[in-house]
Design an enzyme around this catalytic site. Structure first.
Site, PDB file in Angstrom:
ATOM      1  N   HIS A 278       0.837  -1.208   0.000  1.00 42.38           N
ATOM      2  CA  HIS A 278       0.000   0.000   0.000  1.00 42.38           C
ATOM      3  C   HIS A 278       0.874   1.261   0.000  1.00 42.38           C
ATOM      4  O   HIS A 278       0.898   1.965  -0.990  1.00 42.38           O
ATOM      5  CB  HIS A 278      -1.003   0.033   1.156  1.00 42.38           C
ATOM      6  CG  HIS A 278      -1.889  -1.174   1.217  1.00 42.38           C
ATOM      7  ND1 HIS A 278      -2.674  -1.550   0.160  1.00 42.38           N
ATOM      8  CD2 HIS A 278      -2.090  -2.113   2.181  1.00 42.38           C
ATOM      9  CE1 HIS A 278      -3.337  -2.660   0.470  1.00 42.38           C
ATOM     10  NE2 HIS A 278      -2.992  -3.026   1.692  1.00 42.38           N
ATOM     11  N   ASP A 329      -4.989  -8.586  -3.192  1.00 41.63           N
ATOM     12  CA  ASP A 329      -5.246  -8.316  -1.779  1.00 41.63           C
ATOM     13  C   ASP A 329      -6.527  -8.970  -1.264  1.00 41.63           C
ATOM     14  O   ASP A 329      -6.543 -10.161  -0.991  1.00 41.63           O
ATOM     15  CB  ASP A 329      -5.238  -6.787  -1.583  1.00 41.63           C
ATOM     16  CG  ASP A 329      -5.205  -6.370  -0.117  1.00 41.63           C
ATOM     17  OD1 ASP A 329      -5.275  -7.244   0.755  1.00 41.63           O
ATOM     18  OD2 ASP A 329      -5.092  -5.166   0.165  1.00 41.63           O
TER      19      ASP A 329
HETATM   20 ZN   LIG Z   1      -3.289  -6.895   2.826  1.00 42.10          ZN
END
Ligand SMILES: [Zn+2]
Length: 465
Positions: A278, A329
Site C-alpha cells: 500500500h 489483496d
Molecule cells: Zn493486505
C-alpha cells in the site's frame, strides 16, 4: 540448440523486457526456465505457434486467500460512516470461521481464478494460523500447508509469507480476542519457517516473512524476526502493510513522533528484499527515501478503492526510480488487467490527465505498466518470474485474438484493448506456469470442480457460528 517442441513456443508478437518484438521463439528447459529467446526468426518446423500476442505472466504480489469467499458481503452500510476499520470487524468475524478444509477449497478456486485472469504466481500474506480459539493445531503448520497444497493443485507459483502478528496497536497494545488466531511469538514464527522449508522447496515455492504492520509488531520483535529470517535465508522476501490508512499514520505519529514509512526506514534494514504494501500515505520526502531503498511498492488498486484507502502517487514514485507491482489483496477483483486499469484511472482522476503511467521510452501505457508490474512483482516474490528473458521461469500468457475487443488489431493495441477495453470479460487465451500449460481456451482444467468446492466452503463458512 535442438528444438524440443514440448518446451518451446513461437509467437508473431511478444512483449520482451525491452518492448514488443516480432517473430519470437521462446525455449525452456526441463525445470521450466527459459534458456533461449530469439527474435526475428522463422518459426521452426514443429514448434507450437501462439494464437495471439505473447505476454509475460503477471506476479500477484499481495493476497489474503480466505478473503475471496468474503467478496461482496460487506457492500452495505453498517455504521453511519463505514470505513476500513468497520470492514475489518466484519472480516474478522469471517476469518474466525475458517477451517483448514475451507481455506484449502477457497484458495484452490482463487488460484484457478488467478490463472484464468493472467496471474502466474502469487505472494500469499497469510495470517490466520491457529484454531478458532487461538490454540495451535496439532500440526502448527496446518493452514500454511493448506495454502501450499492449493497452489500446487492449481499449478500457480507461490511465495508464502507467514505473518507475524503480536499486538493490536502501537505501543504494544495486547491483541484483541478476535485476533487470537493470528498470534505467534517471534521464535515460534521462525520455527514455523523451518518446519515449512522442505514442503516449500519440494514445489519450488519461496518462503518469506510478513511482519503484518507496525501496529501489529513491536520494534524488538520486528528486529529479531528480520534478523532470524536473514539467518535462515539472506534473500528471503519481507512484506509489510504500511501507511494504508490515515488513522494508522496518526497513531504512529502519536506513538513515535514519526510517520510509519519514516519510522520504518529509520529502524529497519529496508532494501530490495522488502515490499511496502500500500504505502498510500507518504510525504514527498518519504516517497523519495522509500524509492531509493530499492524496495517494491505493493499497490492493490481495486482493494484500495474498495476500502477507501486513498491514491498512491505513482508519478512521484517513478520520478524517484521507485519499483512497483500489483496485488489483488482482498480479491474483490481477481484480474491482472483490471488492476492495471484501476491504477491508471486513479491517476487520471486525481491529475485530470490521460496516459499518466506511459513513459518517454514506452508511450503505450498498457505496455509500460505491464513491464514494470512484472519486473517489480518478480522482485517482491523473490522468484525468477520477471518476464520473457533467459533465466526467468517460462510464465507465459497468450491473448485471445478471437475476442471481439481484440480481433484484427495490431499486437500492442490488443494489450491496450485487453487492459482498457475488454470490459471485465476475459480476453486471455492460454497460460503457462514454468512451461506447463495451465489454462487453454481461457479455462483451467479444475474450473468446474474448484468452483463447486469453493461455493460449498463459502456457504458453510457463512452458516458457521
Ligand atoms: Zn493486505
Amino acid at each position: 540448440m535442438a528444438l524440443d517442441a514440448s518446451h518451446s513456443l513461437f509467437a508473431a508478437d511478444a512483449l520482451l523486457p525491452m518492448g514488443w518484438a516480432r517473430n519470437v521463439l521462446v525455449q525452456w528447459n526441463g525445470e521450466g526456465h527459459i534458456c533461449a529467446v530469439t527474435a526475428d526468426t522463422a518459426a521452426p518446423e514443429g514448434a507450437p505457434v501462439a494464437s495471439g500476442p505473447l505476454l509475460p505472466g503477471m506476479p500477484n504480489l499481495h493476497s489474503h486467500a480466505f478473503q475471496r469467499a468474503f467478496a461482496g458481503l460487506t457492500e452495505y452500510r453498517g455504521e453511519s460512516q463505514d470505513s476500513f476499520w468497520s470492514w475489518r470487524n466484519l472480516m474478522y468475524r469471517f476469518a474466525a470461521r475458517i477451517t483448514p478444509e475451507s481455506l484449502e477449497a477457497i484458495a484452490t478456486w482463487l488460484y484457478v481464478e488467478m490463472l484464468e485472469a493472467g496471474y502466474t504466481s502469487v505472494c500469499e500474506f497469510h495470517y490466520v494460523h491457529h484454531d478458532h480459539d487461538g490454540t495451535p493445531y496439532a500440526d502448527d503448520a496446518t493452514l500454511s500447508l493448506a495454502l501450499l497444497r492449493a497452489a500446487q493443485r492449481a499449478g500457480i507459483g507461490i511465495t508464502l509469507l507467514p505473518v507475524l502478528y503480536q499486538t493490536s496497536g502501537f505501543g504494544a497494545k495486547p491483541p484483541r480476542a478476535d485476533q487470537a488466531r493470528f498470534i505467534r511469538s517471534t521464535d515460534n514464527m521462525l520455527s514455523l519457517l523451518e518446519r515449512l522449508a522442505p514442503a516449500a522447496q519440494a514445489q519450488g515455492a519461496v518462503l518469506g516473512l510478513a511482519p503484518h504492520s507496525l501496529r501489529a509488531v513491536p520494534p524488538d520483535s520486528l528486529a529479531a524476526a528480520v534478523q532470524g529470517l536473514t539467518a535462515l535465508n539472506a534473500q528471503a522476501p519481507i512484506h509489510i502493510h504500511i501507511a494504508e490508512q490515515t488513522q494508522e499514520v496518526d497513531d504512529c505519529v502519536a506513538w513515535s513522533g514519526q510517520r510509519p514509512v519514516q519510522w520504518l526506514l529509520e529502524h529497519a534494514p529496508v532494501d530490495e528484499r522488502w515490499c511496502l504494501v500500500h504505502a498510500t500515505h507518504m510525504t514527498p520526502q518519504e516517497y523519495q527515501d522509500a524509492a531509493r531503498t530499492g524496495a517494491v511498492a505493493g499497490i492493490c488498486p481495486t482493494t484500495e478503492a474498495n476500502l477507501g484507502d486513498g491514491i498512491f502517487d505513482m508519478p512521484l514514485w517513478l520520478q524517484h526510480g521507485g519499483r512497483w507491482g500489483v496485488g489483488s489483496d482482498s480479491h474483490a477483483c481477481v484480474n491482472a488487467a483490471e488492476e492495471l486499469q484501476m491504477l491508471e484511472y486513479s491517476q487520471r482522476l486525481s491529475r485530470r490527465q490521460r496516459n499518466v503511467l506511459a513513459s518517454a521510452a514506452q508511450p503505450d501505457v498498457a505496455t509500460a505498466m505491464t513491464l514494470q508490474a512484472v519486473s517489480g512483482g518478480a522482485q517482491a516474490a523473490g522468484r525468477a518470474v520477471g518476464g520473457l528473458a533467459v533465466g526467468q521461469q517460462a510464465d507465459l500468457v497468450v491473448l485471445d485474438t478471437r475476442h471481439v475487443a481484440l480481433r484484427d488489431l495490431p499486437a500492442h493495441s490488443m494489450l491496450s484493448a485487453h487492459v482498457f477495453g475488454s470490459h471485465r470479460t476475459s480476453a486471455l487465451g492460454s497460460l503457462w506456469v514454468a512451461g506447463v500449460c495451465r489454462v487453454s481456451d481461457g479455462r483451467h482444467v479444475l474450473h468446474d470442480a474448484a468452483a463447486q468446492a469453493f461455493v460449498a466452503a463459502r456457504s458453510a463458512t457463512i452458516a458457521r457460528n
